[in-house]
Design a protein around this motif. Structure first.
Motif, short mmCIF file in Angstrom:
data_model
loop_
_atom_site.label_atom_id
_atom_site.label_comp_id
_atom_site.label_asym_id
_atom_site.label_seq_id
_atom_site.Cartn_x
_atom_site.Cartn_y
_atom_site.Cartn_z
N THR A 190 0.74 -1.21 0.02
CA THR A 190 0.13 -0.06 -0.08
C THR A 190 0.87 1.25 0.04
O THR A 190 1.84 1.53 0.61
CB THR A 190 -0.94 0.14 1.24
N PRO A 191 0.67 2.41 -0.92
CA PRO A 191 1.51 3.50 -1.00
C PRO A 191 1.34 4.37 0.38
O PRO A 191 0.70 3.99 1.22
CB PRO A 191 0.81 4.32 -1.93
N ASN A 192 2.48 4.88 0.79
CA ASN A 192 2.49 5.64 1.90
C ASN A 192 1.66 6.89 1.37
O ASN A 192 1.39 7.54 0.56
CB ASN A 192 4.09 6.32 2.08
N GLN A 193 0.65 7.35 2.57
CA GLN A 193 -0.09 8.12 2.26
C GLN A 193 -0.27 9.28 3.66
O GLN A 193 0.00 8.79 4.66
CB GLN A 193 -1.55 7.26 2.17
N GLY A 194 -0.64 10.27 3.18
CA GLY A 194 -0.71 11.51 4.62
C GLY A 194 -1.85 11.24 5.11
O GLY A 194 -1.67 10.30 5.99
N GLY A 195 -3.07 11.62 5.09
CA GLY A 195 -4.10 11.64 6.01
C GLY A 195 -5.08 10.57 5.31
O GLY A 195 -5.04 10.11 4.20
N ASN A 196 -6.32 10.69 6.03
CA ASN A 196 -7.52 9.63 5.43
C ASN A 196 -7.94 10.57 4.29
O ASN A 196 -8.09 11.79 4.26
CB ASN A 196 -8.41 9.30 6.58
N ASN A 197 -8.77 9.70 3.45
CA ASN A 197 -9.79 10.44 2.30
C ASN A 197 -11.22 10.32 2.61
O ASN A 197 -11.52 9.32 3.28
CB ASN A 197 -9.15 9.77 1.07
N ARG A 198 -11.86 11.26 2.25
CA ARG A 198 -13.43 11.23 2.66
C ARG A 198 -14.12 11.29 1.18
O ARG A 198 -13.39 11.94 0.29
CB ARG A 198 -13.75 12.36 3.59
N GLY A 199 -15.32 10.91 1.23
CA GLY A 199 -16.28 11.26 0.03
C GLY A 199 -15.77 10.30 -1.14
O GLY A 199 -15.66 9.07 -0.78
N THR A 200 -15.72 11.00 -2.44
CA THR A 200 -15.40 10.10 -3.49
C THR A 200 -14.42 10.66 -4.35
O THR A 200 -14.59 11.61 -5.29
CB THR A 200 -16.82 9.84 -4.39
N PRO A 201 -13.22 10.46 -3.58
CA PRO A 201 -11.88 11.25 -4.46
C PRO A 201 -11.73 10.92 -5.94
O PRO A 201 -12.17 9.87 -6.17
CB PRO A 201 -10.78 10.81 -3.60
N ASP A 202 -11.06 11.72 -6.51
CA ASP A 202 -10.79 11.45 -8.02
C ASP A 202 -9.29 10.96 -8.04
O ASP A 202 -8.54 11.13 -7.30
CB ASP A 202 -10.68 12.70 -8.89
N ASP A 225 -16.36 7.05 1.00
CA ASP A 225 -17.78 6.74 1.17
C ASP A 225 -17.69 4.93 0.60
O ASP A 225 -16.95 4.66 -0.10
CB ASP A 225 -18.73 7.31 0.07
N ASP A 226 -18.93 4.43 0.76
CA ASP A 226 -18.89 3.08 0.56
C ASP A 226 -18.76 2.66 -0.56
O ASP A 226 -18.21 1.86 -1.22
CB ASP A 226 -20.12 2.38 1.16
N ALA A 227 -19.55 3.62 -1.80
CA ALA A 227 -19.28 3.45 -3.29
C ALA A 227 -18.14 3.60 -3.50
O ALA A 227 -17.71 3.22 -4.91
CB ALA A 227 -20.41 4.24 -3.74
N ALA A 228 -16.99 4.02 -2.74
CA ALA A 228 -15.60 4.64 -3.43
C ALA A 228 -14.53 3.58 -3.03
O ALA A 228 -13.43 3.77 -3.13
CB ALA A 228 -15.45 6.00 -3.03
N MET A 229 -15.00 2.62 -2.20
CA MET A 229 -14.05 1.44 -1.46
C MET A 229 -14.21 0.16 -2.06
O MET A 229 -15.53 -0.19 -2.12
CB MET A 229 -13.87 1.61 -0.26
N PHE A 230 -13.25 -0.58 -2.71
CA PHE A 230 -13.33 -1.77 -3.32
C PHE A 230 -12.21 -2.72 -3.30
O PHE A 230 -12.34 -3.81 -4.31
CB PHE A 230 -13.93 -1.78 -4.80
N MET A 231 -11.22 -2.28 -2.48
CA MET A 231 -10.28 -3.38 -2.58
C MET A 231 -9.42 -3.73 -1.15
O MET A 231 -9.23 -2.61 -0.57
CB MET A 231 -9.16 -3.04 -3.61
N PHE A 232 -8.95 -4.70 -0.99
CA PHE A 232 -7.78 -5.07 -0.07
C PHE A 232 -6.65 -5.47 -0.98
O PHE A 232 -6.82 -6.03 -2.23
CB PHE A 232 -8.10 -6.35 0.79
N THR A 233 -5.32 -5.25 -0.52
CA THR A 233 -4.30 -5.84 -1.27
C THR A 233 -3.85 -7.07 -0.95
O THR A 233 -4.12 -7.55 0.17
CB THR A 233 -3.06 -4.83 -1.07
N LYS A 234 -2.86 -7.79 -1.80
CA LYS A 234 -2.39 -9.01 -1.34
C LYS A 234 -1.60 -8.83 0.11
O LYS A 234 -1.80 -9.90 0.96
CB LYS A 234 -1.28 -9.25 -2.30
#
Ligand code: ARG
Ligand code: ZN
Ligand code: CA
Length: 253
Positions: A190-202, A225-234
């Motif tokens: 998973t990439p290093n990431q700043g903070g959390n994301n909300r809503g439906t990012p582009d 949002d639920d509609a914007a999340m759809f994966m776990f990584t290996k």
């Protein structure tokens, strides 16, 4: 491990109003989502950006309502408790009968999942290795399943997917360091990431010099949002496997 592991779940429906006493259909709708999301069988998996398609994991985990209670008797796997508590705090109160909740079933044999009116969160979970009497996941009824009282934008059943990720020892993808770039989720892919994301990012959404692909905000362990999340990584699936081989090994039959 190649085999699929099935986790027996007891759903404690703790209700103050009739609406909070969610129906079987809503419960079943949640299990459908879990059994898609943890098997890479969710219909929205094809929205994963091309660059990450190879990382998407089939976590080989399935969930079913318990059919045997702790005393060996047949059960529906659903415990319904009427409560005088109008709304629970995220303080484990719902896990105790004497606090207006419902006592946990043995945590080495069941995933305890409480559904109730909850203040301040869509859900919360314990990590492996804690006290058995509070082990499990709590979900706000209106963020549970895809029908009944489930309400947009949390009507995709993904709060339970996220919280059960924690129950299998997954951390938030941004590393729980506020908006900083030094936190980690202890997962390599998973990439290093700043903070959390909300809503439906582009896509792409860059932080912490993680360009060009940026944050993997469509991961179940972000806050979109639920509609914007759809994966776990290996890598996340391997971390869940490690929990199952270690502190949660009682679920391997
Ligand atoms: N623990 C998080 C919260 O309550 C859950 C977030 C789940 N996100 C979602 N899209 N369902 O804030
Ligand atoms: Zn979380
Ligand atoms: Ca971070």
């Amino acid at each position: 491990r190649e085999e699929v592991v099935t986790i027996p779940v007891v759903v404690h429906v703790v209700h103050h109003t009739p609406e909070q006493n969610i129906g079987q259909e809503q419960i079943d709708s949640q299990f459908k989502v879990l059994n898609e999301d943890f098997r890479r069988a969710n219909p929205d998996v094809d929205k994963v950006p091309e660059v990450w398609k190879d990382l998407v994991a089939d976590a080989r985990l399935e969930f079913k309502l318990a059919d045997t209670d702790p005393n060996g008797k047949p059960t529906s796997g659903v415990v319904r408790v009427e409560t005088s508590v109008e709304s629970f705090e995220p303080d484990h109160g719902v896990k105790y009968g004497d606090r207006g909740g419902s006592d946990a079933w043995p945590a080495d044999r069941y995933l305890n999942l409480w559904v109730c009116e909850l203040k301040g969160a869509l859900g919360y979970s314990t990590f492996p290795g804690g006290p058995a009497e509070i082990d499990g996941v709590v979900i706000l009824h209106s963020a549970f399943g895809t029908t009944g009282t489930a309400a947009a934008p949390y009507d995709g059943g993904r709060t339970a997917t996220h919280e059960i990720g924690h129950w299998f020892n997954l951390r938030h993808i941004w590393g729980d360091d506020g908006d900083g770039c030094s936190g980690t989720d202890f997962v390599d892919d998973t990439p290093n990431q700043g903070g959390n994301n909300r809503g439906t990012p582009d896509f792409p959404k860059v932080s912490c010099d993680n360009g060009p692909n940026g944050d993997m905000f469509m991961n179940y362990m972000d806050y979109v949002d639920d509609a914007a999340m759809f994966m776990f990584t290996k890598g996340q699936s391997e971390r869940m496997d490690a929990a199952l081989a270690g502190p949660r090994s009682s679920f391997l039959s």
